[in-house]
Design a protein around this motif. Structure first.
Motif, PDB file in Angstrom:
ATOM      1  N   GLU A 166      -1.397  -7.857  -8.495  1.00  0.00           N
ATOM      2  CA  GLU A 166      -0.727  -8.049  -7.209  1.00  0.00           C
ATOM      3  C   GLU A 166      -1.758  -8.176  -6.094  1.00  0.00           C
ATOM      4  O   GLU A 166      -2.860  -7.636  -6.186  1.00  0.00           O
ATOM      5  N   PRO A 167      -1.416  -8.874  -4.998  1.00  0.00           N
ATOM      6  CA  PRO A 167      -2.392  -9.092  -3.919  1.00  0.00           C
ATOM      7  C   PRO A 167      -2.830  -7.781  -3.270  1.00  0.00           C
ATOM      8  O   PRO A 167      -2.040  -6.844  -3.141  1.00  0.00           O
ATOM      9  N   PHE A 168      -4.064  -7.740  -2.854  1.00  0.00           N
ATOM     10  CA  PHE A 168      -4.612  -6.580  -2.164  1.00  0.00           C
ATOM     11  C   PHE A 168      -3.959  -6.440  -0.786  1.00  0.00           C
ATOM     12  O   PHE A 168      -3.919  -7.377  -0.005  1.00  0.00           O
ATOM     13  N   LEU A 169      -3.407  -5.245  -0.508  1.00  0.00           N
ATOM     14  CA  LEU A 169      -2.742  -4.948   0.764  1.00  0.00           C
ATOM     15  C   LEU A 169      -1.761  -6.061   1.146  1.00  0.00           C
ATOM     16  O   LEU A 169      -1.831  -6.649   2.227  1.00  0.00           O
ATOM     17  N   ALA A 220       0.840  -1.205   0.000  1.00  0.00           N
ATOM     18  CA  ALA A 220       0.000   0.000   0.000  1.00  0.00           C
ATOM     19  C   ALA A 220       0.870   1.248   0.000  1.00  0.00           C
ATOM     20  O   ALA A 220       1.776   1.394   0.835  1.00  0.00           O
ATOM     21  N   GLN A 221       0.603   2.175  -0.931  1.00  0.00           N
ATOM     22  CA  GLN A 221       1.419   3.373  -1.055  1.00  0.00           C
ATOM     23  C   GLN A 221       0.647   4.455  -1.795  1.00  0.00           C
ATOM     24  O   GLN A 221      -0.378   4.184  -2.423  1.00  0.00           O
ATOM     25  N   VAL A 222       1.151   5.680  -1.680  1.00  0.00           N
ATOM     26  CA  VAL A 222       0.622   6.774  -2.477  1.00  0.00           C
ATOM     27  C   VAL A 222       1.722   7.214  -3.426  1.00  0.00           C
ATOM     28  O   VAL A 222       2.896   7.307  -3.044  1.00  0.00           O
ATOM     29  N   LEU A 275      -2.885   3.120   8.402  1.00  0.00           N
ATOM     30  CA  LEU A 275      -3.277   3.973   7.277  1.00  0.00           C
ATOM     31  C   LEU A 275      -3.670   3.127   6.067  1.00  0.00           C
ATOM     32  O   LEU A 275      -4.631   3.431   5.359  1.00  0.00           O
ATOM     33  N   ALA A 276      -2.915   2.052   5.832  1.00  0.00           N
ATOM     34  CA  ALA A 276      -3.212   1.187   4.690  1.00  0.00           C
ATOM     35  C   ALA A 276      -4.569   0.507   4.863  1.00  0.00           C
ATOM     36  O   ALA A 276      -5.374   0.440   3.922  1.00  0.00           O
ATOM     37  N   LEU A 277      -4.831  -0.011   6.057  1.00  0.00           N
ATOM     38  CA  LEU A 277      -6.104  -0.689   6.294  1.00  0.00           C
ATOM     39  C   LEU A 277      -7.271   0.289   6.209  1.00  0.00           C
ATOM     40  O   LEU A 277      -8.333  -0.036   5.653  1.00  0.00           O
ATOM     41  N   LEU A 278      -7.088   1.506   6.728  1.00  0.00           N
ATOM     42  CA  LEU A 278      -8.141   2.514   6.643  1.00  0.00           C
ATOM     43  C   LEU A 278      -8.401   2.894   5.189  1.00  0.00           C
ATOM     44  O   LEU A 278      -9.555   2.927   4.729  1.00  0.00           O
TER      45      LEU A 278
END
Length: 676
Positions: free
Chosen positions: A130-133, A26-28, A42-45
């Protein structure tokens, strides 16, 4: 800075990000190529908000979900801090009163959903697979259930996206790219024979037959070692064909079984003619008695609703209640399909998730989740049950067709023979329609009183008429009515049988009788998408394009992955054409062609639409594709083919459009053309 981990008080990049990436790590992603990797919370939210982007989430629910070990005030404070940090990163979190959403912000989850229905380039498809999170593993509880569900859903979407991207790359001659997508597709599910066959065909297209056969051997060895089964007849036939090509190592050829090698035949019995399924108790938060009653109520309602599906054999609740493990239930109850689910309640919100598992193949086939206010749970439950029955019906039937297609023909019983016939029929090609007829006949040879193959033979007649394989319309309709009538005598409640008989009644000119049977099928089996499609066609024949559009929309909503999807889209396009919405007609016709390239009916609707949009040159170019899609079709055949589908009020309009393009129009046949 690229790849930096944000500390709890980390600052945002100098400029706001252009994308929220949740597939993989997870990234921006910033506008200048900068990357900020999100911390776990933050990634889970962000992932939770993105996966529920069409719905706002209550603050109390998010706080309890992500910080269950903290008090209410502390959890809400942590949520406020996390939302502020997401905004600082440029993610446009929207808040209104006590609700939170992404406010229309797009993530790569949205891109994956688009790529699963319209081909993208291979590089993007690989990235989106790619896998989610990836890397997150929350403890047991609702958050873990949600993450597992989303990963299953994303993997299914990725398989669809990779298949489309590989096919598109091959059509462009980009074999290396197509191979890359197919290899990733196989990595997602190493036991999926369709992926092995795709790689075999691509290696063959690249001129590397040795690698194609090595792929077959890899498939055979994996299936033998892990599952104790042999490759399907389709896979072996492909390998035999490749092995018979010049220049192939003769040693490899000798390892392939002969096409006529004897195989054990499955026993025939009427108990095999139904789809066996068990609904297990839904998991719930054991701390609240009310929650247990809610969970049990959903499982009870779902079991009751599934028993209304005439060809489903549903285990009684007292039997299913004994099991919590899907594998144990499948073995003890002797069922193939098992439905499991969870119910979670937090912050005044309720979340219900369900999964369909093919236990005998060891595969998760489908998953769905619904969320809503606990106060409106009972209305949510009704919608949930409807959606579950609809989805389970479509996915189980799809699984049966694909399983029959991958089983050696000599090992098929009457039930599997019927589904193998459907699999061929749904390819909508002349040779495949003939194969469908063969399998329906063979099914009847094993069980002469099995109703569904008779309806299958009726469907063959409908397809032969639709694709001009039968020039004598009256004779084709008469044969179809005879087969459908026999099926109805044996089983007057099957949705497929009622739909075929209703369709053929309408084709014979008895619109009222057709509507009666189709409406009866819809009332008894409201989740059967095919009946809505046939209702749409019949409404067209009755000159009711608005009602035709509503029926086509319902078919699409009920079964968005249906093999008849290009037909659903085409009848929508025709509805828009006859109501004068030409832009929408063009959009839907092109969408149908994106699903099934060269579909003749979609091409014809597109020709008429483009011609009326005053682009005659483009219309003539498209018209040439109709002949390519149906070899032997001459311009003089086009009007007789489509005149039978057009209500009297629209024939003159269509005739003018075709005549302007140089297509011969027989004025005498205009007056007697019947709906088909």
């Amino acid at each position: 800075m690229p790849g930096r981990e944000l500390p709890e008080s980390g600052l945002a990049p100098a400029h706001g990000p252009t994308q929220l990436a949740l597939l993989g790590r997870a990234q921006v992603l910033g506008p200048a190529g900068s990357t900020a990797i999100l911390t776990d919370k933050l990634a889970l939210l962000a992932g939770y908000l993105a996966s529920t982007a069409r719905r706002s989430q209550r603050r109390a629910r998010l706080a309890e979900l992500l910080w269950p070990d903290r008090g209410d005030d502390q959890a809400r404070g942590s949520l406020r801090n996390a939302l502020s940090r997401l905004r600082a990163l440029g993610i446009r979190v929207a808040t209104e009163a006590d609700s939170v959403s992404l406010g229309g912000y797009e993530s790569d989850l949205d891109q994956l959903e688009r790529a699963s229905s319209a081909a993208c380039d291979v590089t993007r498809a690989l990235r989106l697979s790619e896998p989610f999170l990836e890397g997150f593993d929350p403890p047991d509880g609702e958050l873990r259930d949600w993450l597992s569900f989303e990963r299953t859903r994303c993997r299914t979407l990725a398989q669809q996206a990779l298949t489309l991207a590989s096919d598109a790359a091959r059509e462009r001659g980009e074999i290396a790219a197509a191979l890359a997508a197919a290899s990733r597709l196989l990595a997602l599910d190493p036991y999926r024979e369709r992926s092995h066959r795709l790689l075999m065909r691509l290696h063959e297209a690249a001129g590397d037959r040795a690698s194609a056969l090595a792929q077959y051997q890899s498939c055979r060895d994996r299936l033998r070692t892990e599952l104790g089964v042999e490759p399907s007849e389709q896979t072996m036939a492909l390998a035999r064909r490749i092995a018979g090509s010049p220049g192939v190592n003769a040693g490899i050829v000798t390892t392939l079984p002969r096409e006529d090698a004897p195989k054990p035949r499955a026993a025939v019995g009427t108990e095999r003619f139904r789809l066996s399924v068990a609904v297990l108790p839904f998991e719930h938060d054991g701390s609240a008695t009310d929650h247990r009653f809610l969970a049990e109520g959903i499982a009870d309602d779902l079991t009751t609703a599934l028993t209304r599906q005439r060809d489903f054999l549903v285990m009684a609740r007292p039997s299913s209640l004994l099991f919590s493990n899907s594998g144990d239930a499948a073995r003890s109850l002797d069922v193939r399909y098992v439905v499991t689910g969870t119910l979670r309640v937090a912050g005044g919100q309720v979340s219900v998730a369900a999964r369909l598992i093919d236990e005998k193949a060891g595969r998760h086939l489908w998953a769905v989740r619904h969320e809503g206010d606990l106060d409106s749970f009972f209305s949510l439950r009704d919608r949930l049950i409807d959606d579950l029955v609809t989805g389970l019906d479509a996915e189980i039937r799809l699984a049966e067709r694909e399983r029959a297609a991958e089983t050696p023909a000599t090992s098929l019983g009457a039930w599997e023979m019927f589904h193998r016939g459907l699999w061929h029929a749904y390819r909508f090609e002349p040779a495949e329609i003939a194969r469908a007829q063969e399998f329906f006949d063979r099914s009847l040879g094993l069980a002469g009183n099995f109703a569904l193959p008779y309806a299958g033979l009726a469907y063959v007649e409908v397809l032969r008429l639709a694709f001009l394989l039968e020039k004598d319309t009256a004779a084709g309709i008469a044969r179809g009515l005879k087969q459908a009538g026999r099926a109805f005598e044996l089983d007057p409640s099957s949705p497929f049988i009622l739909t075929m008989l209703g369709r053929l009644r309408a084709l014979s000119g008895d619109l009222a009788g057709g509507f009666d049977l189709l409406n009866h099928a819809r009332e008894r089996h409201p989740s059967f998408a095919h009946v809505y499609y046939c209702l749409s066609l019949t409404h067209h024949g009755a000159g009711e394009p608005e009602l035709a559009l509503k029926a086509a929309d319902m078919a699409l909503r009920l079964s968005p992955r249906d093999p008849l999807l290009p037909m659903f889209l085409t009848t929508k396009a025709a509805s828009h054409y006859f109501t004068g919405q030409l832009d929408l007609a063009e959009r839907e016709a092109r969408a149908a062609l994106a699903v099934k390239r060269g579909d003749p009916w979609a091409l014809i609707v597109l020709v008429l639409t483009v011609a009326e949009l005053e682009r005659p040159g483009e219309a003539r170019d498209i018209l040439s594709g109709v002949g390519a899609a149906m070899p032997g079709l001459q311009p003089a055949h086009i009007w007789p083919m489509i005149a039978r589908t057009i209500p009297a009020a629209g024939r003159e309009r269509v005739a003018r459009a075709l005549a302007a393009l140089g297509v011969p129009v027989d004025a005498e046949k205009m007056a007697v053309a019947r709906e088909i």
